[in-house]
Design an enzyme around this catalytic site. Structure first.
Site, PDB file in Angstrom:
ATOM      1  N   SER A 208       0.843  -1.196   0.000  1.00  0.00           N
ATOM      2  CA  SER A 208       0.000   0.000   0.000  1.00  0.00           C
ATOM      3  C   SER A 208       0.875   1.242   0.000  1.00  0.00           C
ATOM      4  O   SER A 208       2.087   1.160   0.135  1.00  0.00           O
ATOM      5  CB  SER A 208      -0.901  -0.003   1.228  1.00  0.00           C
ATOM      6  OG  SER A 208      -0.189   0.537   2.322  1.00  0.00           O
ATOM      7  N   LYS A 209       0.230   2.392  -0.154  1.00  0.00           N
ATOM      8  CA  LYS A 209       1.036   3.611  -0.225  1.00  0.00           C
ATOM      9  C   LYS A 209       1.750   3.930   1.080  1.00  0.00           C
ATOM     10  O   LYS A 209       2.675   4.723   1.101  1.00  0.00           O
ATOM     11  CB  LYS A 209       0.232   4.813  -0.715  1.00  0.00           C
ATOM     12  CG  LYS A 209      -1.210   4.895  -0.298  1.00  0.00           C
ATOM     13  CD  LYS A 209      -1.826   6.135  -0.950  1.00  0.00           C
ATOM     14  CE  LYS A 209      -3.272   6.327  -0.602  1.00  0.00           C
ATOM     15  NZ  LYS A 209      -4.168   5.474  -1.348  1.00  0.00           N
ATOM     16  N   ARG A 210       1.350   3.274   2.138  1.00  0.00           N
ATOM     17  CA  ARG A 210       2.039   3.515   3.407  1.00  0.00           C
ATOM     18  C   ARG A 210       3.284   2.657   3.568  1.00  0.00           C
ATOM     19  O   ARG A 210       4.108   2.899   4.431  1.00  0.00           O
ATOM     20  CB  ARG A 210       1.087   3.266   4.577  1.00  0.00           C
ATOM     21  CG  ARG A 210       0.063   4.373   4.759  1.00  0.00           C
ATOM     22  CD  ARG A 210      -0.969   3.991   5.793  1.00  0.00           C
ATOM     23  NE  ARG A 210      -1.690   2.779   5.406  1.00  0.00           N
ATOM     24  CZ  ARG A 210      -2.690   2.761   4.517  1.00  0.00           C
ATOM     25  NH1 ARG A 210      -3.063   3.880   3.927  1.00  0.00           N
ATOM     26  NH2 ARG A 210      -3.316   1.647   4.203  1.00  0.00           N
TER      27      ARG A 210
END
Ligand code: GLU
Length: 444
Positions: A208-210
């Site tokens: 994910s973008k995290r």
């Protein structure tokens, strides 16, 4: 067969994620493999979530990776506009068509698509036969007038004459809705190819973008070689079916094909990407390497902007083999440019364990002082002569001298190091080291 037309259709709502970059790349590869057209279409119907910044990150990131589009923002094309926000008239026209044909109806101010009784079946170019049945009608235009994602997406694919839709497998649930729309509009659907997910490097789940390393711009900031990142991304779901991993993009374009893409998920591996980067650094010409390194060294204050190009290139040429990244060059090469460098304590300990190197250092200092030719061959002869005169091995001179003149236990080939640093620096550093040994004993 008609010319292949593929599209990358991002929504500019945030950073440019590695997964999106890989989708763009696979579309680009397929277009280049088939001699087709690669379209960049911006799906910006969600005005509240779109930002100019995100759009810039996207187009900049694609250019950085070398994914040039044949139609789209900045360059136009004959199927434009390429921003969904500018295609309202086209959507209205198709809404009217679908209402007129009786496949859609209005309820509570919204327009709904009437789904068919049969399941939708399609032959995915990667995953084979897929069958899905929508269970209820769905909205294609909201009561506030906003066109829904599914409808805009399909109308664009029809009007832009897209032949292949290559996108992430998370879109499979949308595809049956899209097929309902194609059918209602009486338009033949494109071929779908749903590419596998990218899993995070540690543990289960989609990246994910995290997750660390998930944003493309980080690699540009960290001075990765874009061709290395691109090569690595090619292998997230595709492989040339032999042992090779690092290969020129021309060859990847030739070998790439949709059925060759894996069904199973790919796992992101940041160490492997770093390794690719190192391999690409080794392949750079010295001119290119210098062009990339100079601003990094200058920004870190290691060199002045106007440092002599010949010296920089000499330093890089003898160091290239052992470089790991461009971003760590200020620490890696600092000693070439500055007389103040730290002494690696573990390298020092290893050398001093065998006794003080002072005598050997003094001998090599004396020999080099009276020598004007600093070519590698002559330097080697000098050390060999010292060895036979004093009945010691070359290691006794090399290790301690390297420590004294670079602070390191490892580095470029020894005689190359002496040649490039040059007589003046070598003698200055040797003398300073020897003097320090005399004043503070072994506690340098
Ligand atoms: N805007 C959609 C996305 O970013 C595009 C989906 C598609 O490629 O059809 O996921």
């Amino acid at each position: 067969m008609s010319k292949v037309r593929v599209r990358f259709a991002p929504s500019p709502t945030g950073f440019f994620h590695i997964g999106s970059a890989r989708t763009a790349l696979f579309n680009w590869l397929y277009a280049r493999h088939t001699g087709g057209v690669f379209v960049l279409r911006i799906e910006d119907t969600d005005a509240e979530r779109n930002t100019d910044e995100a759009l810039k990150a996207l187009t900049h990131g694609m250019r950085w990776l070398g994914l040039n589009w044949d139609e789209g923002p900045d360059i136009g094309g004959s199927y434009g506009p390429y921003f969904q926000s500018q295609r309202g008239d086209i959507y209205e026209e198709y809404l009217q068509k679908i209402l007129d044909s009786g496949h859609a109806y209005e309820k509570d101010g919204a327009i709904w698509l009437k789904i068919s009784d049969e399941p939708q079946v399609f032959l995915d170019a990667i995953r084979g036969r897929i069958e899905r049945k929508e269970d209820k009608d769905f909205v294609i235009r909201r009561s506030n007038g906003a066109i829904g994602f599914h409808f805009a997406n399909v109308v664009d694919d029809i009007t832009m004459e897209i032949t292949h839709v290559v996108r992430g497998e998370d879109h499979i649930p949308n595809t049956s809705k899209h097929l309902e729309i194609f059918k209602a509009l009486g338009a033949p659907p494109p071929i779908f190819a749903h590419i596998p997910l990218i899993l995070k490097s540690n543990g289960p789940g989609k990246m994910s973008k995290r997750d660390e390393g998930s944003l493309l711009e980080e690699y540009e900031k960290r001075k990765f070689i874009p061709e290395a990142v691109r090569n690595y991304l090619c292998l997230l779901g595709w492989s040339p079916k032999d042992d090779r991993e690092i290969l020129p993009i021309e060859e990847i374009i030739e070998l790439f094909d949709l059925p060759a893409i894996n069904k199973s998920s790919a796992r992101f591996d940041s160490q492997k990407l770093a390794h690719f980067n190192t391999e690409y650094i080794r392949k750079l010409s010295i001119e290119n390497l210098a062009w990339l390194s100079r601003p990094v060294l200058a920004e870190a204050g290691v060199i002045d902007e106007d440092l002599d190009e010949d010296y920089l290139q000499d330093v890089l040429a003898i160091s290239q083999e052992k470089m790991r990244s461009i971003e760590n060059l200020p620490e890696f090469l600092g000693y070439f440019f500055n007389n103040d460098y730290p002494i690696d304590p573990s390298a020092k300990e290893k050398i001093f364990k065998k006794g003080s190197p002072k005598e050997r250092l003094q001998e090599i200092y004396n020999a080099l002082s009276s020598q004007s030719d600093f070519s590698e061959a002559t330097l080697e002869t000098t050390v060999k002569t010292l060895c036979s005169e004093n009945a010691v091995g070359p290691g006794d001179y090399i290790m301690s001298t390297r420590l004294a003149i670079s602070g390191q236990g490892v580095g470029p080939a020894f005689y190359c190091l002496l040649r490039v640093l040059g007589k003046e620096r070598v003698l200055f550093r040797l003398k300073r080291f020897i003097d320090a040994l005399s004043t503070v004993g072994e506690q340098i």
